[in-house]
Design an enzyme around this catalytic site. Structure first.
Site, PDB file in Angstrom:
ATOM      1  N   ARG A  67     -12.901  27.796  24.695  1.00 50.07           N
ATOM      2  CA  ARG A  67     -13.086  26.612  23.845  1.00 50.07           C
ATOM      3  C   ARG A  67     -14.274  26.812  22.886  1.00 50.07           C
ATOM      4  O   ARG A  67     -14.091  26.987  21.690  1.00 50.07           O
ATOM      5  CB  ARG A  67     -13.287  25.356  24.719  1.00 50.07           C
ATOM      6  CG  ARG A  67     -13.175  24.038  23.970  1.00 50.07           C
ATOM      7  CD  ARG A  67     -14.384  23.633  23.176  1.00 50.07           C
ATOM      8  NE  ARG A  67     -15.614  23.580  23.983  1.00 50.07           N
ATOM      9  CZ  ARG A  67     -16.823  23.445  23.468  1.00 50.07           C
ATOM     10  NH1 ARG A  67     -16.997  23.353  22.158  1.00 50.07           N
ATOM     11  NH2 ARG A  67     -17.893  23.414  24.252  1.00 50.07           N
TER      12      ARG A  67
ATOM     13  N   HIS B 135     -26.804  28.378  23.393  1.00 50.14           N
ATOM     14  CA  HIS B 135     -26.319  29.333  22.393  1.00 50.14           C
ATOM     15  C   HIS B 135     -27.441  30.361  22.188  1.00 50.14           C
ATOM     16  O   HIS B 135     -28.592  30.098  22.514  1.00 50.14           O
ATOM     17  CB  HIS B 135     -25.935  28.591  21.101  1.00 50.14           C
ATOM     18  CG  HIS B 135     -24.634  27.840  21.248  1.00 50.14           C
ATOM     19  ND1 HIS B 135     -23.452  28.297  20.753  1.00 50.14           N
ATOM     20  CD2 HIS B 135     -24.348  26.677  21.891  1.00 50.14           C
ATOM     21  CE1 HIS B 135     -22.477  27.446  21.059  1.00 50.14           C
ATOM     22  NE2 HIS B 135     -22.994  26.444  21.756  1.00 50.14           N
TER      23      HIS B 135
ATOM     24  N   CYS C 271     -20.640  26.806  16.718  1.00 53.64           N
ATOM     25  CA  CYS C 271     -20.053  25.493  16.497  1.00 53.64           C
ATOM     26  C   CYS C 271     -19.811  25.325  15.006  1.00 53.64           C
ATOM     27  O   CYS C 271     -20.718  25.528  14.201  1.00 53.64           O
ATOM     28  CB  CYS C 271     -20.982  24.394  17.012  1.00 53.64           C
ATOM     29  SG  CYS C 271     -20.335  22.755  16.667  1.00 53.64           S
TER      30      CYS C 271
HETATM   31  P1  HMG Z   1     -12.446  10.915  11.945  1.00 51.38           P
HETATM   32  O1  HMG Z   1     -11.898  11.570  10.708  1.00 51.38           O
HETATM   33  O2  HMG Z   1     -13.603  10.000  11.793  1.00 51.38           O
HETATM   34  O3  HMG Z   1     -11.325  10.206  12.805  1.00 51.38           O
HETATM   35  O4  HMG Z   1     -12.812  12.064  12.973  1.00 51.38           O
HETATM   36  P2  HMG Z   1     -10.180   9.226  12.500  1.00 51.38           P
HETATM   37  O5  HMG Z   1     -10.020   8.401  13.714  1.00 51.38           O
HETATM   38  O6  HMG Z   1     -10.396   8.554  11.169  1.00 51.38           O
HETATM   39  O7  HMG Z   1      -8.929  10.221  12.400  1.00 51.38           O
HETATM   40  C1  HMG Z   1      -8.766  11.160  11.361  1.00 51.38           C
HETATM   41  C2  HMG Z   1      -7.459  11.919  11.589  1.00 51.38           C
HETATM   42  O8  HMG Z   1      -7.544  12.698  12.785  1.00 51.38           O
HETATM   43  C3  HMG Z   1      -6.283  10.996  11.791  1.00 51.38           C
HETATM   44  O9  HMG Z   1      -5.137  11.691  11.325  1.00 51.38           O
HETATM   45  C4  HMG Z   1      -6.215  10.868  13.296  1.00 51.38           C
HETATM   46  O10 HMG Z   1      -4.933  10.526  13.753  1.00 51.38           O
HETATM   47  C5  HMG Z   1      -6.584  12.242  13.743  1.00 51.38           C
HETATM   48  P3  HMG Z   1      -4.485  11.360   9.900  1.00 51.38           P
HETATM   49  O11 HMG Z   1      -4.147   9.911   9.959  1.00 51.38           O
HETATM   50  O12 HMG Z   1      -5.558  11.657   8.865  1.00 51.38           O
HETATM   51  O13 HMG Z   1      -3.322  12.290   9.837  1.00 51.38           O
HETATM   52  N1  HMG Z   1      -7.199  12.283  15.078  1.00 51.38           N
HETATM   53  C6  HMG Z   1      -6.845  13.131  16.045  1.00 51.38           C
HETATM   54  N2  HMG Z   1      -5.902  14.089  16.105  1.00 51.38           N
HETATM   55  C7  HMG Z   1      -5.790  14.767  17.261  1.00 51.38           C
HETATM   56  N3  HMG Z   1      -6.576  14.552  18.326  1.00 51.38           N
HETATM   57  C8  HMG Z   1      -7.514  13.596  18.314  1.00 51.38           C
HETATM   58  C9  HMG Z   1      -7.679  12.854  17.120  1.00 51.38           C
HETATM   59  N4  HMG Z   1      -8.511  11.851  16.770  1.00 51.38           N
HETATM   60  C10 HMG Z   1      -8.195  11.512  15.527  1.00 51.38           C
HETATM   61  N5  HMG Z   1      -8.287  13.395  19.362  1.00 51.38           N
HETATM   62  C11 HMG Z   1     -12.996  12.877  15.261  1.00 51.38           C
HETATM   63  C12 HMG Z   1     -13.308  11.738  14.285  1.00 51.38           C
HETATM   64  C13 HMG Z   1     -13.785  12.624  16.505  1.00 51.38           C
HETATM   65  C14 HMG Z   1     -11.502  12.845  15.547  1.00 51.38           C
HETATM   66  C15 HMG Z   1     -13.390  14.191  14.568  1.00 51.38           C
HETATM   67  O14 HMG Z   1     -14.716  14.087  14.137  1.00 51.38           O
HETATM   68  C16 HMG Z   1     -13.284  15.380  15.495  1.00 51.38           C
HETATM   69  O15 HMG Z   1     -12.203  15.794  15.875  1.00 51.38           O
HETATM   70  N6  HMG Z   1     -14.447  15.954  15.892  1.00 51.38           N
HETATM   71  C17 HMG Z   1     -14.506  17.052  16.865  1.00 51.38           C
HETATM   72  C18 HMG Z   1     -15.300  18.179  16.293  1.00 51.38           C
HETATM   73  C19 HMG Z   1     -15.355  19.299  17.296  1.00 51.38           C
HETATM   74  O16 HMG Z   1     -14.434  19.572  18.033  1.00 51.38           O
HETATM   75  N7  HMG Z   1     -16.517  19.993  17.301  1.00 51.38           N
HETATM   76  C20 HMG Z   1     -16.738  21.109  18.179  1.00 51.38           C
HETATM   77  C21 HMG Z   1     -16.901  20.735  19.606  1.00 51.38           C
HETATM   78  S1  HMG Z   1     -18.520  20.088  20.021  1.00 51.38           S
HETATM   79  C22 HMG Z   1     -19.483  21.495  20.320  1.00 51.38           C
HETATM   80  O17 HMG Z   1     -19.051  22.592  20.059  1.00 51.38           O
HETATM   81  C23 HMG Z   1     -20.804  21.328  21.011  1.00 51.38           C
HETATM   82  C24 HMG Z   1     -20.777  21.719  22.479  1.00 51.38           C
HETATM   83  O18 HMG Z   1     -20.365  23.057  22.648  1.00 51.38           O
HETATM   84  C25 HMG Z   1     -22.181  21.559  23.100  1.00 51.38           C
HETATM   85  C26 HMG Z   1     -23.282  22.240  22.262  1.00 51.38           C
HETATM   86  O19 HMG Z   1     -23.197  23.438  21.991  1.00 51.38           O
HETATM   87  O20 HMG Z   1     -24.208  21.502  21.893  1.00 51.38           O
HETATM   88  C27 HMG Z   1     -19.833  20.816  23.278  1.00 51.38           C
HETATM   89 MG    MG Z   2     -21.638  24.772  22.413  1.00 43.49          MG
END
Ligand code: HMG
Ligand code: MG
Length: 284
Positions: A13, A207, A238
Site C-alpha cells: 500500500r 519514512h 506519499c
Molecule cells: P474529495 O474530492 O474531497 O471527495 O476527496 P468527494 O467526496 O468530493 O469525492 C470526489 C470523487 O471521489 C467523487 O467521484 C467520489 O465519488 C469519489 P466523482 O463524483 O468525482 O466521480 N470518492 C471515492 N471513490 C472511491 N473510493 C472512495 C471515494 N471517496 C470519494 N473512498 C477523498 C476526498 C478522501 C476521497 C480524497 O481526498 C482521497 O481519496 N484521499 C486519499 C489520499 C491518499 O490515499 N493518500 C495516501 C494515503 S495516506 C499516507 O500515505 C500516509 C500514511 O502512510 C502515514 C504517513 O506516512 O504519515 C498512512
Molecule cells: Mg506512510
C-alpha cells in the site's frame, strides 16, 4: 527468550501507491502472497480511496479477491470515508485503517479536509467498524513535521492520538510522513503521546528520506514501542508529501531489530526474495 518486535508490512500500500507506472494486479497479488509466506501477521494491501487521487490503488477489491489468504495473516486496507469503508468491507479486508494528520496543511492536501472535518468522517467509519466487529487501526501523519506547515507540536500529535483512541483504534501508528525527523524530535513527540496511549498500542511509521529512520526506531524502542511499519524493498512515499521517500525498508528494519536482540518471526530468505520482487516492480 528474545523479546518480540513486530514489523507491520505496508509495502503493497504505502510503497506501491507512489509508483507512477501502473502495476498489474497480478504482480501486486504475487508480492502480497510472497510476503505472507515470509511470516508477517499484518500486511497492508490496499486503500479504498478516490481513484482520481491515487490511481495506483484503484484495484484494491481485485487485489483482495486475488490473494491466497493465509491463516493468521491480517490483510489491511485504508479507508478515508464511508465509501471506502463499504469497499473494504465488501472486499473482505481483515482490518481497516483510518488516517488523520497532525497538521492542517497535509490534511488538506491528502484528504481535502481540515483536521476536524476528517475526524468527523473517521468517527462515522469507526462507528460502522465497531458495529461490524471490524478491527480498526489508525495513523497520525506528520508527527514531527509537515511539508506545508513546518514543525508539528508534540501536544497536537497527542491530541490526535487521543481522538483516534476514543474512536476505538486498537493501535495508532505515528507517521514521519516526510522522513526528515530527528531522533530528539521523535523522542519529544513520544513523550507527549505516551501520556494518552501506552507503548503497546503505538507503532512507529518512519519514512527514510533523510536516512535516520533506524535511529528513530531506536528512540521508539527505548520508549517501549515494539511495532514498526516497513515497506519491503524500501518502496514508496506519499503522493501528497512532496519530496518524501519510501518507508524504512522492511529487510533493513528486520536486520536492525535482530541485531538489537529482538525476534521478528520473519523468514529472512523469503523476505529477501520479496524485496527483489518489490524492486523489480519499481524498475518495471
Ligand atoms: P474529495 O474530492 O474531497 O471527495 O476527496 P468527494 O467526496 O468530493 O469525492 C470526489 C470523487 O471521489 C467523487 O467521484 C467520489 O465519488 C469519489 P466523482 O463524483 O468525482 O466521480 N470518492 C471515492 N471513490 C472511491 N473510493 C472512495 C471515494 N471517496 C470519494 N473512498 C477523498 C476526498 C478522501 C476521497 C480524497 O481526498 C482521497 O481519496 N484521499 C486519499 C489520499 C491518499 O490515499 N493518500 C495516501 C494515503 S495516506 C499516507 O500515505 C500516509 C500514511 O502512510 C502515514 C504517513 O506516512 O504519515 C498512512
Ligand atoms: Mg506512510
Amino acid at each position: 527468550m528474545p523479546e518480540r518486535a513486530e514489523i507491520f508490512e505496508v509495502g503493497p500500500r504505502d510503497g506501491l501507491q507512489n509508483e507512477a507506472r501502473m502495476i498489474a494486479t497480478s504482480d501486486k497479488v504475487a508480492l502480497i502472497d510472497h510476503l505472507a509466506r515470509a511470516g508477517f501477521a499484518r500486511i497492508e494491501v490496499a486503500s479504498f480511496v478516490s481513484p482520481k487521487w491515487v490511481p495506483q490503488m484503484a484495484d484494491g477489491a481485485d487485489v483482495l479477491a486475488g490473494i491466497t489468504r493465509m491463516d493468521g495473516v491480517s490483510y489491511a486496507a485504508l479507508t478515508p470515508n464511508m465509501r471506502g469503508y463499504a469497499g473494504a468491507l465488501a472486499a473482505k479486508a481483515s482490518e481497516i485503517a483510518i488516517f488523520a494528520s497532525a497538521s492542517e496543511g497535509f490534511s488538506k492536501a491528502n484528504l481535502n479536509a481540515t483536521i476536524e472535518e476528517s475526524l468527523a468522517r473517521f468517527a462515522e467509519v469507526a462507528e460502522a467498524a465497531r458495529a461490524d466487529g471490524m478491527p480498526m487501526r489508525a495513523y497520525v501523519s506528520c508527527v514531527t513535521q509537515c511539508p506545508f506547515d513546518g514543525e508539528t507540536a508534540p501536544a497536537q500529535v497527542a491530541r490526535l492520538v487521543a481522538a483516534l483512541r476514543d474512536m476505538g483504534a486498537y493501535e495508532v501508528s505515528l507517521g514521519d510522513t516526510l522522513g526528515h525527523a530527528w531522533p530528539a524530535q521523535v523522542d519529544a513527540m513520544l513523550e507527549a503521546v505516551l501520556q494518552e496511549l501506552p507503548a503497546a498500542q503505538l507503532a512507529g511509521h518512519f519514512h527514510d528520506t533523510a536516512g535516520r529512520a533506524l535511529e528513530n526506531v531506536d528512540v521508539a524502542l527505548a520508549r517501549g514501542l515494539r511495532v514498526f511499519d516497513g515497506a519491503v524493498g524500501g518502496l514508496g512515499g506519499c503522493p501528497y508529501a512532496p519530496g518524501a521517500a519510501g518507508n524504512v525498508a522492511t529487510e533493513a528494519l528486520d536486520a536492525h531489530l535482530r541485531k538489537r536482540g529482538f525476534e521478528t518471526g520473519l523468514d529472512t530468505e523469503i523476505l529477501a526474495q520479496a524485496a527483489d520482487m518489490a524492486r523489480r516492480l519499481r524498475e518495471g
